[in-house]
Design a protein around this motif. Structure first.
Motif, PDB file in Angstrom:
ATOM      1  N   ILE A 429      -5.098 -22.999   4.441  1.00  0.00           N
ATOM      2  CA  ILE A 429      -4.725 -21.519   4.751  1.00  0.00           C
ATOM      3  C   ILE A 429      -5.732 -20.753   5.421  1.00  0.00           C
ATOM      4  N   MET A 430      -7.077 -20.734   4.906  1.00  0.00           N
ATOM      5  CA  MET A 430      -8.119 -19.876   5.385  1.00  0.00           C
ATOM      6  C   MET A 430      -8.211 -20.597   6.984  1.00  0.00           C
ATOM      7  N   MET A 431      -8.359 -22.014   6.901  1.00  0.00           N
ATOM      8  CA  MET A 431      -8.482 -22.434   8.808  1.00  0.00           C
ATOM      9  C   MET A 431      -7.296 -22.242   9.643  1.00  0.00           C
ATOM     10  N   GLY A 432      -6.098 -22.220   8.879  1.00  0.00           N
ATOM     11  CA  GLY A 432      -4.916 -22.406   9.797  1.00  0.00           C
ATOM     12  C   GLY A 432      -4.236 -21.299  10.090  1.00  0.00           C
ATOM     13  N   PHE A 433      -4.555 -20.159   9.141  1.00  0.00           N
ATOM     14  CA  PHE A 433      -3.876 -18.960   9.094  1.00  0.00           C
ATOM     15  C   PHE A 433      -4.672 -17.725   9.260  1.00  0.00           C
ATOM     16  N   HIS A 434      -5.676 -17.331   8.346  1.00  0.00           N
ATOM     17  CA  HIS A 434      -6.568 -16.242   8.247  1.00  0.00           C
ATOM     18  C   HIS A 434      -7.440 -16.314   9.189  1.00  0.00           C
ATOM     19  N   LEU A 435      -8.134 -17.411   9.562  1.00  0.00           N
ATOM     20  CA  LEU A 435      -9.089 -17.508  10.750  1.00  0.00           C
ATOM     21  C   LEU A 435      -8.494 -17.260  12.341  1.00  0.00           C
ATOM     22  N   PRO A 436      -7.403 -17.768  12.357  1.00  0.00           N
ATOM     23  CA  PRO A 436      -6.708 -17.685  14.013  1.00  0.00           C
ATOM     24  C   PRO A 436      -6.425 -16.130  13.984  1.00  0.00           C
ATOM     25  N   LEU A 437      -5.645 -15.861  12.860  1.00  0.00           N
ATOM     26  CA  LEU A 437      -5.298 -14.374  12.996  1.00  0.00           C
ATOM     27  C   LEU A 437      -6.450 -13.506  13.300  1.00  0.00           C
ATOM     28  N   TYR A 438      -7.558 -13.655  12.526  1.00  0.00           N
ATOM     29  CA  TYR A 438      -8.844 -12.813  12.814  1.00  0.00           C
ATOM     30  C   TYR A 438      -9.289 -12.753  14.143  1.00  0.00           C
ATOM     31  N   LEU A 439      -9.274 -13.976  14.496  1.00  0.00           N
ATOM     32  CA  LEU A 439      -9.871 -14.419  15.947  1.00  0.00           C
ATOM     33  C   LEU A 439      -8.884 -13.952  16.811  1.00  0.00           C
ATOM     34  N   THR A 527     -13.437   8.101  16.888  1.00  0.00           N
ATOM     35  CA  THR A 527     -14.000   7.676  15.645  1.00  0.00           C
ATOM     36  C   THR A 527     -14.998   6.728  16.026  1.00  0.00           C
ATOM     37  N   LEU A 528     -16.321   6.596  15.608  1.00  0.00           N
ATOM     38  CA  LEU A 528     -17.136   5.576  15.713  1.00  0.00           C
ATOM     39  C   LEU A 528     -17.834   5.501  14.051  1.00  0.00           C
ATOM     40  N   VAL A 529     -17.258   4.057  13.827  1.00  0.00           N
ATOM     41  CA  VAL A 529     -17.577   3.716  12.263  1.00  0.00           C
ATOM     42  C   VAL A 529     -18.289   2.641  12.272  1.00  0.00           C
ATOM     43  N   ALA A 530     -18.712   2.286  10.946  1.00  0.00           N
ATOM     44  CA  ALA A 530     -19.778   1.030  10.744  1.00  0.00           C
ATOM     45  C   ALA A 530     -19.306  -0.340  11.471  1.00  0.00           C
ATOM     46  N   SER A 531     -20.108  -1.001  11.955  1.00  0.00           N
ATOM     47  CA  SER A 531     -19.600  -2.193  12.521  1.00  0.00           C
ATOM     48  C   SER A 531     -19.284  -3.457  11.510  1.00  0.00           C
ATOM     49  N   VAL A 532     -19.681  -2.890  10.244  1.00  0.00           N
ATOM     50  CA  VAL A 532     -19.157  -4.112   9.361  1.00  0.00           C
ATOM     51  C   VAL A 532     -17.770  -4.147   9.194  1.00  0.00           C
ATOM     52  N   ILE A 533     -16.865  -2.926   9.435  1.00  0.00           N
ATOM     53  CA  ILE A 533     -15.466  -2.890   9.257  1.00  0.00           C
ATOM     54  C   ILE A 533     -14.919  -3.861   9.837  1.00  0.00           C
ATOM     55  N   PHE A 534     -15.316  -4.202  11.218  1.00  0.00           N
ATOM     56  CA  PHE A 534     -14.722  -4.852  12.370  1.00  0.00           C
ATOM     57  C   PHE A 534     -14.920  -6.287  12.146  1.00  0.00           C
ATOM     58  N   ARG A 535     -15.853  -6.794  10.937  1.00  0.00           N
ATOM     59  CA  ARG A 535     -16.182  -8.074  10.673  1.00  0.00           C
ATOM     60  C   ARG A 535     -14.972  -8.691   9.308  1.00  0.00           C
ATOM     61  N   LEU A 536     -14.169  -7.610   9.025  1.00  0.00           N
ATOM     62  CA  LEU A 536     -13.429  -7.900   7.725  1.00  0.00           C
ATOM     63  C   LEU A 536     -12.046  -8.175   8.372  1.00  0.00           C
ATOM     64  N   PRO A 537     -11.126  -8.999   7.941  1.00  0.00           N
ATOM     65  CA  PRO A 537      -9.823  -8.989   8.272  1.00  0.00           C
ATOM     66  C   PRO A 537      -8.876  -7.864   7.582  1.00  0.00           C
ATOM     67  N   PHE A 538      -7.806  -7.404   8.503  1.00  0.00           N
ATOM     68  CA  PHE A 538      -6.839  -6.381   7.784  1.00  0.00           C
ATOM     69  C   PHE A 538      -7.667  -5.258   7.802  1.00  0.00           C
ATOM     70  N   MET A 539      -8.965  -4.995   7.373  1.00  0.00           N
ATOM     71  CA  MET A 539      -9.572  -3.611   7.423  1.00  0.00           C
ATOM     72  C   MET A 539      -9.677  -3.391   8.890  1.00  0.00           C
ATOM     73  N   SER A 540     -10.478  -4.242   9.998  1.00  0.00           N
ATOM     74  CA  SER A 540     -10.672  -4.215  11.276  1.00  0.00           C
ATOM     75  C   SER A 540      -9.274  -3.970  11.786  1.00  0.00           C
ATOM     76  N   ASP A 541      -8.212  -4.333  11.495  1.00  0.00           N
ATOM     77  CA  ASP A 541      -6.691  -3.965  12.053  1.00  0.00           C
ATOM     78  C   ASP A 541      -6.484  -2.461  11.865  1.00  0.00           C
ATOM     79  N   LEU A 542      -6.429  -2.022  10.437  1.00  0.00           N
ATOM     80  CA  LEU A 542      -6.121  -0.807  10.370  1.00  0.00           C
ATOM     81  C   LEU A 542      -7.161   0.152  11.076  1.00  0.00           C
ATOM     82  N   ALA A 543      -8.521  -0.099  11.220  1.00  0.00           N
ATOM     83  CA  ALA A 543      -9.417   0.665  12.027  1.00  0.00           C
ATOM     84  C   ALA A 543      -9.205   0.667  13.563  1.00  0.00           C
ATOM     85  N   LEU A 544      -8.908  -0.408  14.131  1.00  0.00           N
ATOM     86  CA  LEU A 544      -8.423  -0.389  15.197  1.00  0.00           C
ATOM     87  C   LEU A 544      -7.052   0.502  15.753  1.00  0.00           C
TER      88      LEU A 544
END
Length: 722
Positions: A429-439, A527-544
């Motif tokens: 699941i991690m390699m086939g779903f979450h990782l491709p979605l994040y990338l 709005t400029l926010v911490a770079s760490v937010i864009f390293r996390l899935p889902f949170m990066s989507d909401l922020a973007l």
């Protein structure tokens, strides 16, 4: 016996789609292939008429003459033509797809009978069943084609046009071609059309669940793979058709008819003379109908529309598409077992079928909660007031959880697979779903360019933020001091937000609220926010989606060049480590970290004024459930984020539940500090940066002391620490 069943399936396969097509032509004669040229000729004549109307409209605007009733009837016809054109386009796409799939399945069925009848009669039915399922897809496409062609809203507009323009049904039918044969039953036919789409999608999902449940009984590996693919096609076609075509029929067509009614009502108000009312209208009203056609015709429903439709719709859509993605992932596992010749157990097949059906039902149910741009919820007029209140309460509570607990959603998505599934499956699941979605979401560096910003999501974010604060957290208020001098002479602006609470959602929202928009109509900060937010899935989507970008010097300068204004928190995450001091029972202190000076240097470089923004009350919404200031300060210095980090509210609930004596949210926007002029080529000295930095924080302290009593901060001391 098998031969008899095979012949019956082959006959059904060959006759189903042609019979459906013949019945559809009987109900809608305008769908005949020969009528396409007539439709094209009609469109051409209507196009010429449309150009004549536009020329006359331009002449009327220049001469300030009133629009005549005949010209308004012409625009009714043009409006109806636009609706029919889109319906016919969808009809031709679906019908072509239906014939292609039917021909392929029929030829495949004949080939299966020819090959397996003599060589492998024991697996004839299994192979022929696959071809029969493909023919069912063609049947669904053909029914969908006539559902799109029915276009009940176009007929509603035609009826209004005929009633308004004094046309009888015979003349209207002569002009509209096929619509005359079905106008008598259009009102009755319009209502069940969306439910036909939903029923078809549900049947396909149930069929997919049955197919995946039969996989373990199939005789060979190839058939298992084929039936797995057919199951995936069932859920894919069913869900996407329900969401796309079903939503279009239920909402886009309803919006068009509503626009026509509002226009007619505006031209002829109840209880007054039509001619005098038209004369009294201002000159701008003469062109309002054309703007409605061009601006709103394609704006009400689309397949991809993040942030639109209302909170209940968004929440149910999230769950529905989650079930949909989960079902595809489970089907991929079933296919993996088939490739490896591993027996598929019912413990996997039955949950897969249940998730497929759940995805269809949730997506179909979400369509009833969609709210269009006019704020009219489909079907909610039939609900009682108590149910409306319950839905509003549930939607706002869900929105609060989405706003303040995305980290829990991330943790759950990462841990639950490892808790309920074998490690190898969870890793898949991690390699086939979450990782491709994040990338996939990181392509093009949207955290720097802002490419994934969605205005509709930003509007929904601001609206929901106000709603949940009004209901649960005491409301939102605004004080603006800098509206007169802001953007004076077209200068750039840097909105510096204080303080950095444990979860500073206010910095994302304060410039989206109506009070700010009214005071600064031409200002739209990035709005400029911490770079760490864009390293996390889902949170990066909401922020973007909310238009946030990472707080780097390059992004800072780019945002000022592109939009002329930015919003950021100068204190940074270091203020999280000292936030517990604001909760001290006897000596509360609001600590602002003044160590960062880079924002001042860039403001001098870009000649951007510094605007202080204070948010009273946000720091008291949440507190760190584990207060270890030294450890948190050390982890912040080493890793850029304070650990442990456990934001909690009252009763240790991870939501900003109001405390006794809690404070409402109050934003204060101060007067801009105009930075010193820098000549071209002149270097920015350290002394100039420090002097401007000191002057800015003096402004912040003065702003705080002038407004703290009104915000309930009378006993909270301000501390500036570096």
């Amino acid at each position: 016996m098998s031969l008899t069943i095979s012949v019956a399936l082959l006959v059904l396969l060959g006759l189903a789609v042609p019979c459906t097509y013949a019945y559809g032509l009987h109900k809608f004669p305008g769908a005949l292939p020969g009528s396409k040229n007539k439709y094209i000729r009609q469109n051409r004549s209507e196009g010429k008429q449309k150009r004549r109307v536009r020329r006359r409209s331009s002449a009327r605007i220049r001469s300030r003459r009133r629009r005549s009733e005949d010209e308004e009837c012409d625009e009714y016809r043009l409006y109806e033509t636009e609706a029919k054109r889109e319906a016919n386009n969808r009809y031709y796409v679906f019908s072509t797809l239906a014939w292609v799939v039917w021909a392929t399945s029929f030829v495949g069925g004949l080939a299966v009978v020819y090959h397996y009848l003599s060589a492998h009669p024991h697996i004839l039915l299994a192979n022929l069943g696959a071809a029969f399922v493909c023919s069912l897809f063609a049947e669904v496409f053909m029914i969908s084609a006539f559902v799109a062609f029915a276009n009940p809203a176009a007929r509603g507009i035609a009826s209004e046009r005929r009633a308004k323009c004094g046309e009888d049904s015979a003349s209207g039918g002569a002009r509209d071609g096929a619509d005359s044969t079905t106008s008598s039953s259009s009102a009755a036919a319009a209502t069940p059309v969306p439910y036909v789409v939903i029923i078809l999608g549900t049947c396909l999902s149930v069929l997919g669940g049955c197919l995946v449940s039969l996989i373990e009984f199939l005789p060979n590996q190839n058939l298992k793979l084929v039936y797995t693919a057919l199951s995936g096609a069932c859920i894919l076609i069913g869900v996407t058709k329900t969401h796309g075509l079903g939503g279009w029929v239920m909402h886009r067509t309803r919006r068009r008819a509503g626009v026509g009614r509002r226009r007619a009502a505006a031209q002829h108000p109840a209880g007054g003379d039509g001619g005098s009312a038209s004369t009294a209208r201002p000159k701008e009203a003469s062109s309002s109908w054309s703007s409605v056609i061009t601006d709103q015709f394609d704006s009400n429903w689309s397949f991809w529309q993040p942030g639109r439709g209302g909170t209940v719709f968004i929440v149910t859509q999230v769950f529905g598409w989650f079930f949909f993605a989960t079902s595809l992932l489970l089907l991929a596992w079933v296919g993996k077992f088939a490739v490896r010749a591993v027996k598929t157990h019912r413990s996997l097949a039955l949950p897969t079928a249940a998730v497929m059906i759940a995805a269809q039902l949730v997506i179909a149910g979400s369509l009833t909660f969609f709210k269009d741009a006019q704020g009219d919820p489909k079907g909610q007029g039939a609900l009682g007031a108590s149910w409306k209140l319950r839905l509003d309460l549930a939607s706002e509570a869900s929105t609060m959880f989405l706003f303040y607990c995305p980290h829990y959603i991330i943790i759950s998505a990462l841990l639950i697979p490892y808790l309920v599934l074998p490690v190898s499956w969870a890793s898949s699941i991690m390699m086939g779903f979450h990782l491709p979605l994040y990338l996939l979401g990181s392509l093009g560096q949207p955290q720097t360019t802002g490419a994934r910003e969605y205005p509709a999501f930003r509007s929904w974010l601001a609206e929901s933020f106000v709603k949940i604060h009004d209901r649960f957290l005491g409301g939102v208020s605004y004080t603006i001091e800098g509206r007169r001098s802001a953007r004076r002479g077209g200068r750039k602006l840097v909105f510096a937000y204080h303080p950095h609470a444990l979860y500073p959602l206010g910095v994302v929202v304060f410039h989206l609220l109506p009070a700010f928009r009214d005071a600064f109509p031409a200002v739209d900060p990035v709005t400029l926010v911490a770079s760490v937010i864009f390293r996390l899935p889902f949170m990066s989507d909401l922020a973007l989606w909310a238009g946030c970008r990472e707080v780097t010097a390059t992004t800072f300068r780019r945002a000022l060049r592109e939009r002329g204004s930015v919003a950021l928190v100068p204190g940074g995450q270091a203020e999280i480590c000292v936030a517990p001091r604001a909760h001290h029972p006897t000596r509360p202190e609001l600590v602002l970290n003044t160590r960062h000076k880079g924002f001042v240097k860039i403001a001098l470089e870009q000649q951007a004024d510094l605007v202080p923004v204070l948010c009273f009350g946000e720091i008291y919404q949440l507190r760190n459930g584990i207060s270890l200031p030294r450890l948190q300060a050390w982890t912040y210095r080493k890793f850029g984020f304070p650990v442990p980090f456990l934001p909690v509210g009252r009763f240790f609930v991870p939501l900003p539940l109001p405390r006794e004596g809690g404070r409402a949210l109050h934003f204060v926007v101060g007067e801009p500090l105009r930075v010193p002029e820098i000549a071209e080529g002149e270097a920015i000295t350290r002394e100039l940066v420090e002097a401007t930095h000191a002057e800015y924080y003096a402004r912040v302290a003065d702003l705080y002391h002038r407004h703290k009593d009104g915000a309930g901060y009378g006993n909270v001391q301000l501390k500036l620490e570096s």
